[in-house]
Design a protein around this motif. Structure first.
Motif, PDB file in Angstrom:
ATOM      1  N   ARG A  61      31.559 -10.930  47.034  1.00  0.00           N
ATOM      2  CA  ARG A  61      31.287  -9.510  46.800  1.00  0.00           C
ATOM      3  C   ARG A  61      30.962  -9.206  45.342  1.00  0.00           C
ATOM      4  NH1 ARG A  61      35.915  -6.769  50.705  1.00  0.00           N
ATOM      5  NH2 ARG A  61      35.594  -8.217  52.442  1.00  0.00           N
ATOM      6  N   SER A  62      31.219 -10.158  44.459  1.00  0.00           N
ATOM      7  CA  SER A  62      30.835  -9.984  43.051  1.00  0.00           C
ATOM      8  C   SER A  62      29.683 -10.922  42.700  1.00  0.00           C
ATOM      9  CB  SER A  62      32.025 -10.252  42.129  1.00  0.00           C
ATOM     10  OG  SER A  62      32.451 -11.600  42.244  1.00  0.00           O
ATOM     11  N   SER A  63      28.789 -11.121  43.654  1.00  0.00           N
ATOM     12  CA  SER A  63      27.765 -12.166  43.552  1.00  0.00           C
ATOM     13  C   SER A  63      26.790 -11.988  42.387  1.00  0.00           C
ATOM     14  CB  SER A  63      26.979 -12.246  44.859  1.00  0.00           C
ATOM     15  OG  SER A  63      26.405 -10.987  45.172  1.00  0.00           O
ATOM     16  N   TYR A  64      26.698 -10.785  41.817  1.00  0.00           N
ATOM     17  CA  TYR A  64      25.793 -10.574  40.677  1.00  0.00           C
ATOM     18  C   TYR A  64      26.572 -10.350  39.383  1.00  0.00           C
ATOM     19  CZ  TYR A  64      21.252  -9.412  38.610  1.00  0.00           C
ATOM     20  OH  TYR A  64      20.100  -9.421  37.861  1.00  0.00           O
ATOM     21  N   VAL A  65      27.817 -10.772  39.354  1.00  0.00           N
ATOM     22  CA  VAL A  65      28.653 -10.610  38.166  1.00  0.00           C
ATOM     23  C   VAL A  65      28.944 -11.979  37.568  1.00  0.00           C
ATOM     24  CG1 VAL A  65      30.817  -9.726  37.236  1.00  0.00           C
ATOM     25  CG2 VAL A  65      29.748  -8.578  39.187  1.00  0.00           C
ATOM     26  N   THR A  66      28.512 -12.193  36.347  1.00  0.00           N
ATOM     27  CA  THR A  66      28.851 -13.416  35.627  1.00  0.00           C
ATOM     28  C   THR A  66      28.807 -13.143  34.131  1.00  0.00           C
ATOM     29  OG1 THR A  66      28.502 -15.824  35.580  1.00  0.00           O
ATOM     30  CG2 THR A  66      26.531 -14.434  35.405  1.00  0.00           C
ATOM     31  N   GLY A  67      29.613 -13.885  33.393  1.00  0.00           N
ATOM     32  CA  GLY A  67      29.645 -13.752  31.935  1.00  0.00           C
ATOM     33  C   GLY A  67      30.403 -12.543  31.436  1.00  0.00           C
ATOM     34  N   THR A  68      31.205 -11.922  32.298  1.00  0.00           N
ATOM     35  CA  THR A  68      31.931 -10.726  31.875  1.00  0.00           C
ATOM     36  C   THR A  68      33.398 -11.030  31.635  1.00  0.00           C
ATOM     37  OG1 THR A  68      32.234  -8.373  32.385  1.00  0.00           O
ATOM     38  CG2 THR A  68      32.644  -9.907  34.157  1.00  0.00           C
ATOM     39  N   VAL A  69      34.014 -10.247  30.750  1.00  0.00           N
ATOM     40  CA  VAL A  69      35.460 -10.262  30.552  1.00  0.00           C
ATOM     41  C   VAL A  69      35.955  -8.905  31.058  1.00  0.00           C
ATOM     42  CG1 VAL A  69      37.365 -10.469  28.912  1.00  0.00           C
ATOM     43  CG2 VAL A  69      35.269 -11.801  28.560  1.00  0.00           C
ATOM     44  N   LEU A  70      36.537  -8.901  32.238  1.00  0.00           N
ATOM     45  CA  LEU A  70      36.924  -7.664  32.917  1.00  0.00           C
ATOM     46  C   LEU A  70      38.326  -7.245  32.486  1.00  0.00           C
ATOM     47  CD1 LEU A  70      36.426  -5.512  35.149  1.00  0.00           C
ATOM     48  CD2 LEU A  70      37.440  -7.153  36.755  1.00  0.00           C
ATOM     49  N   ARG A  71      38.441  -6.075  31.870  1.00  0.00           N
ATOM     50  CA  ARG A  71      39.755  -5.549  31.501  1.00  0.00           C
ATOM     51  C   ARG A  71      40.489  -5.068  32.748  1.00  0.00           C
ATOM     52  NH1 ARG A  71      36.750  -2.357  27.881  1.00  0.00           N
ATOM     53  NH2 ARG A  71      37.582  -0.505  28.923  1.00  0.00           N
ATOM     54  N   VAL A  72      41.729  -5.526  32.898  1.00  0.00           N
ATOM     55  CA  VAL A  72      42.587  -5.080  33.992  1.00  0.00           C
ATOM     56  C   VAL A  72      43.887  -4.640  33.298  1.00  0.00           C
ATOM     57  CG1 VAL A  72      43.499  -5.615  36.279  1.00  0.00           C
ATOM     58  CG2 VAL A  72      41.548  -6.898  35.389  1.00  0.00           C
ATOM     59  N   ASP A  73      43.824  -3.478  32.643  1.00  0.00           N
ATOM     60  CA  ASP A  73      44.835  -3.147  31.644  1.00  0.00           C
ATOM     61  C   ASP A  73      45.404  -1.738  31.767  1.00  0.00           C
ATOM     62  OD1 ASP A  73      42.632  -1.698  30.843  1.00  0.00           O
ATOM     63  OD2 ASP A  73      42.691  -2.356  28.755  1.00  0.00           O
ATOM     64  N   GLY A  74      45.157  -1.066  32.894  1.00  0.00           N
ATOM     65  CA  GLY A  74      45.669   0.289  33.034  1.00  0.00           C
ATOM     66  C   GLY A  74      45.082   1.259  32.038  1.00  0.00           C
ATOM     67  N   VAL A 124      30.761 -17.611  36.186  1.00  0.00           N
ATOM     68  CA  VAL A 124      31.976 -17.782  35.381  1.00  0.00           C
ATOM     69  C   VAL A 124      32.315 -16.445  34.725  1.00  0.00           C
ATOM     70  CG1 VAL A 124      33.141 -19.123  33.606  1.00  0.00           C
ATOM     71  CG2 VAL A 124      31.268 -20.168  34.910  1.00  0.00           C
ATOM     72  N   ASN A 125      33.500 -15.946  35.009  1.00  0.00           N
ATOM     73  CA  ASN A 125      33.976 -14.690  34.440  1.00  0.00           C
ATOM     74  C   ASN A 125      35.408 -14.860  33.941  1.00  0.00           C
ATOM     75  OD1 ASN A 125      31.799 -12.597  35.171  1.00  0.00           O
ATOM     76  ND2 ASN A 125      32.153 -13.602  37.138  1.00  0.00           N
ATOM     77  N   ALA A 126      35.885 -13.839  33.259  1.00  0.00           N
ATOM     78  CA  ALA A 126      37.285 -13.815  32.823  1.00  0.00           C
ATOM     79  C   ALA A 126      37.871 -12.453  33.135  1.00  0.00           C
ATOM     80  CB  ALA A 126      37.399 -14.105  31.328  1.00  0.00           C
TER      81      ALA A 126
END
Length: 266
Positions: free
Chosen positions: A249-262, A196-198
């Motif tokens: 491809r993001s199989s080891y990524v969880t619990g993150t809030v990824l900024r996509v903000d330029g 689960v990510n955001a």
């Protein structure tokens, strides 16, 4: 006709980032959600679009199908628990399982300081943006658990959740709570293989931001001036980040809030 997708790993690699996966998308009638529906289908997913406005859902679904994708839709009120469960159940009924979900729907209120937010607006943004995300996550976890067994969920947050947000205080508060739900769910369901990510988009050229710019002329220009890339995102650019987080491809990524903000929050 059997709509159940295959899961062969070599097929998935050859056909697209999400090939062989069943994806449920909320807020899919316009903006980032519609862009995600188009992208996920191009990347090989079978998609189920959910939102409140049937005309918009039908239009996006027909567009996806015309491009060769597999899509259907269900009208869903995220503020209503029965409606949310029925929408997720429809995904399983149609495609046989649920692998991934993108919780994108949100409500907004007119910009302004906290003391000018009407109680009815606050209640509405809570019901859709926060409670609706919680309801969707609960239903999605149950469906993934019962069908695919493992999977991934991405919640759409906002850079406005990461710091004080005097112009959109209620919106920022609800999105910050979504971040907390995301992190809690990642810890809770990670041992089962459910990630689960955001994502936290910056200025994105959706109907919502255009309406804000109409109400407050120059707001997009002002936000772009604060962004190192000096422009707003296209909705597809935000959907790309969600697709990667939902993919293997993001199989080891969880619990993150990824900024996509330029770079706005850099």
């Amino acid at each position: 006709m059997d709509n159940t997708p295959t899961t062969d790993e070599s097929t998935s690699s050859a056909l697209g980032l999400l090939a062989g996966k069943v994806a449920f998308i909320t807020g899919a009638g316009r903006g980032i959600g519609a862009a995600a529906a188009r992208l996920f289908a191009r990347e090989g997913a079978h998609v189920l679009l959910a939102a409140r406005t049937e005309d918009q859902l039908r239009a996006v679904t027909e567009e996806v199908r015309a491009a060769g994708g597999t899509a259907d839709y269900v009208v869903c009120d995220l503020a209503d628990a029965t409606s949310v469960r029925a929408a997720v159940d429809r995904t399983v009924d149609l495609y046989g399982r649920l692998d991934v979900a993108f919780n994108n729907a949100a409500a907004n209120v007119p910009p302004g300081p906290m003391d000018q937010v009407r109680e009815t607006d606050f209640d509405h943004i809570y019901a859709v943006t926060l409670k609706g995300t919680w309801l969707a996550m609960v239903a999605e976890v149950a469906a993934i658990r019962a069908t695919a067994g493992t999977g991934a969920i991405v919640n759409n947050s906002s850079v406005g959740s990461l710091t004080g947000n005097p112009e959109l205080p209620a919106y920022g508060a609800m999105k910050r709570a979504v971040n907390s739900l995301t992190e809690s769910a990642a810890v809770t369901y990670g041992p089962e293989g459910i990630r689960v990510n955001a994502i936290a988009p910056g200025t994105t050229l959706t109907e919502m931001i255009r309406a804000w710019d109409d109400a407050t002329p120059g707001v997009v220009e002002r936000l772009n001036a604060r962004t190192p890339l000096r422009r707003a995102a296209d909705p597809d650019e935000i959907a790309q980040a969600a697709a990667w987080l939902l993919s293997d491809r993001s199989s080891y990524v969880t619990g993150t809030v990824l900024r996509v903000d330029g770079g706005m929050q850099a």
